[in-house]
Design a protein around this motif. Structure first.
Motif, PDB file in Angstrom:
ATOM      1  N   GLU A 193       0.821  -1.219   0.000  1.00  0.00           N
ATOM      2  CA  GLU A 193       0.000   0.000   0.000  1.00  0.00           C
ATOM      3  C   GLU A 193       0.848   1.259   0.000  1.00  0.00           C
ATOM      4  OE1 GLU A 193      -3.289  -0.035   2.698  1.00  0.00           O
ATOM      5  OE2 GLU A 193      -4.028  -1.946   1.909  1.00  0.00           O
ATOM      6  N   GLY A 203       0.867   3.977  -3.047  1.00  0.00           N
ATOM      7  CA  GLY A 203       0.458   5.343  -2.750  1.00  0.00           C
ATOM      8  C   GLY A 203      -0.821   5.401  -1.940  1.00  0.00           C
ATOM      9  N   LEU A 204      -1.253   4.247  -1.450  1.00  0.00           N
ATOM     10  CA  LEU A 204      -2.469   4.223  -0.628  1.00  0.00           C
ATOM     11  C   LEU A 204      -2.175   4.643   0.804  1.00  0.00           C
ATOM     12  CD1 LEU A 204      -4.017   0.940  -2.018  1.00  0.00           C
ATOM     13  CD2 LEU A 204      -5.109   3.177  -2.072  1.00  0.00           C
ATOM     14  N   GLN A 205      -0.904   4.487   1.213  1.00  0.00           N
ATOM     15  CA  GLN A 205      -0.497   4.945   2.541  1.00  0.00           C
ATOM     16  C   GLN A 205       0.766   5.784   2.374  1.00  0.00           C
ATOM     17  OE1 GLN A 205       0.057   2.018   5.597  1.00  0.00           O
ATOM     18  NE2 GLN A 205      -1.602   0.720   4.861  1.00  0.00           N
ATOM     19  N   GLU A 230      -0.865   9.245  -2.714  1.00  0.00           N
ATOM     20  CA  GLU A 230      -1.847   9.243  -3.800  1.00  0.00           C
ATOM     21  C   GLU A 230      -1.413   8.240  -4.849  1.00  0.00           C
ATOM     22  OE1 GLU A 230      -3.623  12.535  -5.956  1.00  0.00           O
ATOM     23  OE2 GLU A 230      -3.464  13.678  -4.082  1.00  0.00           O
ATOM     24  N   VAL A 231      -2.395   7.534  -5.394  1.00  0.00           N
ATOM     25  CA  VAL A 231      -2.053   6.492  -6.349  1.00  0.00           C
ATOM     26  C   VAL A 231      -1.761   7.130  -7.705  1.00  0.00           C
ATOM     27  CG1 VAL A 231      -2.811   4.360  -7.434  1.00  0.00           C
ATOM     28  CG2 VAL A 231      -3.551   4.904  -5.123  1.00  0.00           C
ATOM     29  N   ASP A 239      -1.078   7.424 -11.751  1.00  0.00           N
ATOM     30  CA  ASP A 239      -1.630   6.844 -12.971  1.00  0.00           C
ATOM     31  C   ASP A 239      -0.672   5.750 -13.450  1.00  0.00           C
ATOM     32  OD1 ASP A 239      -3.269   6.555 -15.184  1.00  0.00           O
ATOM     33  OD2 ASP A 239      -1.970   7.843 -16.385  1.00  0.00           O
ATOM     34  N   VAL A 272      -3.951  -2.242  -8.759  1.00  0.00           N
ATOM     35  CA  VAL A 272      -3.825  -3.028  -7.528  1.00  0.00           C
ATOM     36  C   VAL A 272      -4.946  -4.059  -7.435  1.00  0.00           C
ATOM     37  CG1 VAL A 272      -3.635  -2.942  -5.021  1.00  0.00           C
ATOM     38  CG2 VAL A 272      -2.915  -0.966  -6.376  1.00  0.00           C
ATOM     39  N   PHE A 318      -6.445  -6.530  -4.536  1.00  0.00           N
ATOM     40  CA  PHE A 318      -6.301  -6.619  -3.090  1.00  0.00           C
ATOM     41  C   PHE A 318      -6.461  -8.041  -2.560  1.00  0.00           C
ATOM     42  CE2 PHE A 318      -7.388  -2.227  -3.897  1.00  0.00           C
ATOM     43  CZ  PHE A 318      -6.428  -1.582  -3.127  1.00  0.00           C
ATOM     44  N   GLU A 378      -8.394  -8.871  -0.088  1.00  0.00           N
ATOM     45  CA  GLU A 378      -9.816  -9.152   0.125  1.00  0.00           C
ATOM     46  C   GLU A 378     -10.545  -9.159  -1.210  1.00  0.00           C
ATOM     47  OE1 GLU A 378      -8.280  -6.421   1.143  1.00  0.00           O
ATOM     48  OE2 GLU A 378      -8.392  -6.170   3.323  1.00  0.00           O
ATOM     49  N   ALA A 407     -12.726  -7.724  -3.680  1.00  0.00           N
ATOM     50  CA  ALA A 407     -13.147  -6.334  -3.897  1.00  0.00           C
ATOM     51  C   ALA A 407     -14.044  -6.213  -5.118  1.00  0.00           C
ATOM     52  CB  ALA A 407     -11.921  -5.430  -4.042  1.00  0.00           C
ATOM     53  N   SER A 408     -14.652  -7.325  -5.531  1.00  0.00           N
ATOM     54  CA  SER A 408     -15.583  -7.231  -6.658  1.00  0.00           C
ATOM     55  C   SER A 408     -16.840  -6.496  -6.192  1.00  0.00           C
ATOM     56  CB  SER A 408     -15.936  -8.625  -7.169  1.00  0.00           C
ATOM     57  OG  SER A 408     -16.537  -9.383  -6.144  1.00  0.00           O
ATOM     58  N   GLY A 458     -13.582   1.001 -14.363  1.00  0.00           N
ATOM     59  CA  GLY A 458     -12.558   2.044 -14.445  1.00  0.00           C
ATOM     60  C   GLY A 458     -12.625   2.819 -15.753  1.00  0.00           C
ATOM     61  N   ARG A 504     -10.664  -6.233 -13.937  1.00  0.00           N
ATOM     62  CA  ARG A 504     -11.001  -4.827 -13.737  1.00  0.00           C
ATOM     63  C   ARG A 504      -9.738  -3.967 -13.715  1.00  0.00           C
ATOM     64  NH1 ARG A 504     -14.217  -4.303  -8.505  1.00  0.00           N
ATOM     65  NH2 ARG A 504     -12.171  -3.994  -7.592  1.00  0.00           N
ATOM     66  N   LEU A 513      -7.443  -1.349 -17.583  1.00  0.00           N
ATOM     67  CA  LEU A 513      -6.879   0.006 -17.514  1.00  0.00           C
ATOM     68  C   LEU A 513      -5.435   0.029 -18.009  1.00  0.00           C
ATOM     69  CD1 LEU A 513      -8.416   1.041 -14.087  1.00  0.00           C
ATOM     70  CD2 LEU A 513      -9.081   1.833 -16.360  1.00  0.00           C
TER      71      LEU A 513
END
Ligand SMILES: Nc1ncnc2c1ncn2[C@@H]1O[C@H](COP(=O)(O)OP(=O)(O)OP(=O)(O)O)[C@@H](O)[C@H]1O
Ligand SMILES: [Mg+2]
Lengths: 252, 282
Positions: free
Chosen positions: B65, B69-71, B88-89, B91, B95, B97, B99, B101-102, B115, B162, B166
């Motif tokens: 993370e 850039g999530l933390q 900040e994430v 471009d 990611v 995860f 868990e 995350a669908s 996205g 997903r 991108l």
């Protein structure tokens, strides 16, 4: 129709039939309850005469207003409170015990303040219905998985876009519970308020008919409200089923 | 898409003396601060497949993370494609995860298109890319299904799809197959290799399975018990064209054994730490 649906229908038809029979053979006195068939014909005459149209409009108008205000404001308040953990911690005990207190006892106070108008009815209606929506919103937002917020950040969504495209749909089933409760509470509170004290409206009409021993009119109006409430709830239920079916891929 | 046959030496992402300390929780049941990660130094090369293994709770997800850039790192710097990443994430980073995350309210197809729709890509282009990615991930026949109709592994694939639509240049995968059985995991490993080759992206895979790391990666970073640091980075030397059949090679056994040798003590420490922590909490 499914088997369960058939049984359900049979129960309703049976109950109405039993009441009809009990009234017809004199088991229940005509002065107390009139047979359902007479209620229906009385309602038909009443609606055809157009004499209650103004009251129907007024009452249903107030109910729609109360429900709309409760849902919109309750949702907004829920989002705001959710974003402020300290405020939430302070308010939690109130929410937890809110429905243990009969909010309705404040109706006379509201009449004393605002006079005998639409205002006290709307306020008591919103006061009764809004908290269910706030609680449902908080509950729904609590259950949005944290990983979705991370996904939002990876997709670099703004806060508003995150709320609309991820948090709202993720919380939707809980929000819908709030909507259903708000509808029921709004309905009950408005009719009850009118029944107790109001210059006009269906609740007032029922109270008047009761005072005049006008059973045909009273039961016709009661039947009308029952039908409206049932239709509204059936519509909400159907909507709920459709959403649930989509989420579980056609297996409600 | 041209794909170099060997990972270049060009640095794609870089961590310099990165640490992450979770501050003490305020209030009554005061939790002490948690030093979860670092200091960590790492150069991720463009186009390489890097795996991170380490005992549970050692800071692998935190590492990912911070890199994504999530933390924000508590100290040190993270750079991606030459620019500093700070909470900040950027471009170009995708990611997947740990868990699931669908999105349960969207079909597989709409999940994958999520996205692109947010980015205002033209409808025809969305259709092309989503159809293509779903076919690639073996989800074509499930395009109209909802996640609740799929198994856990399939849902993870939806999340991968997903991310892939991108066209990220750096793909971060946090134990995406953690919940799957060993055989399925081997097959999913092949798929990750396939997508890595096809997209030409750099891949960072976090896993707790030593064999998975040894089989998939160009380099494997072995992480210590918390606070996570790299105690060794092993070059596997696999050719770019490879699949799960390399588990039969002698080198595979050697790499796995070497990883275990390095991590055995750390895993014990992780277990021991848990005990020591609960005693210290008295
Ligand atoms: N938000 C947080 N606040 C406080 N401590 C945290 C937080 N997130 C993680 N930690 C702690 O940091 C340490 C590392 O957590 P992390 O999730 O990065 O480990 P991990 O290696 O990914 O574990 P696992 O193998 O279970 O996935 C753990 O001790 C965890 O309890
Ligand atoms: Mg983790």
């Amino acid at each position: 129709m499914t088997r369960v649906g058939l049984i359900r229908l049979a129960v309703i038809v049976g109950a109405i039939g039993a009441l009809e029979l009990a009234c017809r053979i004199g088991l229940i006195k005509h002065q107390i309850i009139i047979p359902p068939s007479e209620m229906a014909s009385a309602l038909w005459t009443l609606l055809a005469s157009g004499s209650v149209n103004a009251d129907i409009e007024r009452t249903l108008g107030i109910i729609v207003l109360v429900i709309a205000l409760s849902i919109v404001l309750g949702f907004a308040a829920g989002i705001a409170i959710h974003a402020l953990p300290r405020v939430r911690a302070a308010l939690d005990p109130f929410f937890a015990t809110y429905y243990a207190v009969p909010v309705f006892i404040f109706y006379p106070v509201l009449i004393a303040i605002f006079g005998l108008s639409v205002m006290p009815i709307v306020l008591i209606g919103v006061a009764t219905a809004i908290v269910a929506m706030i609680i449902a919103t908080l509950n729904g937002l609590d259950r949005v998985p944290r990983v979705l917020t991370k996904v939002a950040r990876v997709h670099r969504l703004s806060r508003i876009k995150t709320a609309v495209t991820l948090q709202l749909p993720a919380a939707a089933p809980y929000l819908f519970t709030g909507v259903k409760l708000s509808v029921s509470y709004g309905f009950i509170a408005v009719i009850a308020a009118e029944f107790i004290l109001s210059p006009a409206g269906l609740g007032r009409d029922i109270a008047d008919a009761y005072a005049d021993f006008n059973n045909r009119r009273m039961y016709a109006l009661i039947l009308f409200l029952l039908i409206v409430a049932t239709l509204v709830n059936a519509a909400l239920h159907a909507l709920d089923m459709r959403f649930a079916a989509r989420r579980s891929g056609g297996r409600p | 898409m041209s794909v170099a046959s060997l990972p270049s030496r060009e640095i794609h992402a870089q961590l310099e003396a990165v640490t992450r300390v979770f501050p003490a929780a305020p209030g009554a049941g005061a939790q002490p601060p948690v030093h979860a990660l670092g200091p960590v130094d790492l150069d991720l090369r463009k186009g390489e497949f890097f795996a991170v293994v380490g005992p549970s709770g050692c800071g692998k997800s935190t590492f990912l993370e911070v890199l994504a850039g999530l933390q924000k790192p508590t100290a040190g710097t993270v750079t991606f494609e030459g620019k500093v990443v700070n909470g900040e994430v950027a471009d170009g980073i995708g990611v997947v995860f740990q868990e699931d995350a669908s999105f349960p309210w969207l079909t597989v197809w709409d999940n994958a298109a999520f996205g692109l729709r947010r980015n205002g890509v033209a409808a025809a282009e969305i259709r092309r890319r989503v159809d293509d990615t779903l076919a690639f991930m073996g989800l074509k026949d499930f395009a109209r299904a909802y996640p609740s109709q799929l198994s856990g592994g399939m849902r993870q694939r939806v999340c991968i799809a997903r991310t892939l639509v991108l066209q990220p240049r750096l793909i971060l995968l946090d134990e995406p197959f953690g919940a799957l059985d060993a055989q399925t995991r081997l097959l999913m490993g092949d798929e990750v290799l396939r997508l890595w080759r096809r997209t030409g992206a750099s891949v960072l895979l976090i896993t707790h399975a030593l064999d998975e790391a040894a089989m998939l990666a160009d380099r494997v970073g072995a992480m210590s018990a918390r606070p996570g640091r790299f105690i060794e980075v092993i070059d596997t030397g696999w050719p770019r064209e490879r699949d799960s059949t390399i588990v039969g090679e002698a080198a595979f056994g050697e790499i796995t054994a070497r990883l275990w040798e390095r991590l055995r003590g750390e895993s014990l420490k992780a277990l021991g730490h848990a005990g020591a922590d609960s005693m210290a909490a008295e």
